[in-house]
Design an enzyme around this catalytic site. Sequence first.
Site, PDB file in Angstrom:
ATOM      1  CD  GLU A  69      -4.540  -5.461  -2.115  1.00  0.00           C
ATOM      2  OE1 GLU A  69      -3.739  -6.291  -2.580  1.00  0.00           O
ATOM      3  OE2 GLU A  69      -5.765  -5.638  -2.102  1.00  0.00           O
ATOM      4  CG  HIS A  90     -11.122   0.704  -2.236  1.00  0.00           C
ATOM      5  ND1 HIS A  90     -11.549  -0.116  -1.212  1.00  0.00           N
ATOM      6  CD2 HIS A  90     -10.017   0.102  -2.755  1.00  0.00           C
ATOM      7  CE1 HIS A  90     -10.716  -1.152  -1.106  1.00  0.00           C
ATOM      8  NE2 HIS A  90      -9.768  -1.036  -2.029  1.00  0.00           N
TER       9      HIS A  90
HETATM   10 ZN   LIG Z   1      -8.022  -2.178  -2.191  1.00  0.00          ZN
END
Ligand SMILES: [Zn+2]
Length: 209
Positions: A69, A90
């Site tokens: 990311e 998350h």
């Molecule tokens: Zn993620």
Amino acid sequence: MQAELIAAAQALDALGFMPSKSGNLSCRTERGCLITPAGLPYAETGPEDLVEVAPDGSVLGGHRRPSSEWRLHMAIYAARPEAGAVVHTHSPFATALSCARQPIPPFHYMIALAGGADIRCSAYATFGTAALAEATIAALEGRRAALLANHGAVAIGKSLAGAQTLAMEVENLARQYLALRAAGLPPVLLTEAELREVFAQFGDYGRLT
Ligand SMILES: [Zn+2]
């Protein structure tokens, strides 16, 4: 900065916010950002595993691959000059809500910590893509936190501690909101006037930390 990043990642992992090596954290540097590596269990990650990436994704320092990311992190630093750190998790309840692609409305005054009347949920895009970075920037407009559709949550801060605290508060709000909905109770939302008073009361506390 390195030790602080590792400590924050491990603390969030211990809370169950980073299942299956997911989530990632970064701090802004002069040349780009220092970010957690891809695919390494947080318990086994040390300061030497962190990666410094440039805005174009090239590795400036470190021997690992940066988190998948990195685009999302770099896009946030480009769009939000005030951001010094980005925490992406998350965390279970925020993620559950993101799977319904619903925002967190102003059902509790602590929503103000995220910078506005709600915490938006982004449009859906595949993880690791520039499209996700773009969707996240849009959801963060005027805010310090957002849900990422069918994925998780992101929080920004001037400091890493600020971003980490906000990530924990986002999860807290998501948990409370889902409990309320699960009980079948319609949330009574704060009015604009009530929210204005909350922001006034927060004063410095409400600013980006
Ligand atoms: Zn993620």
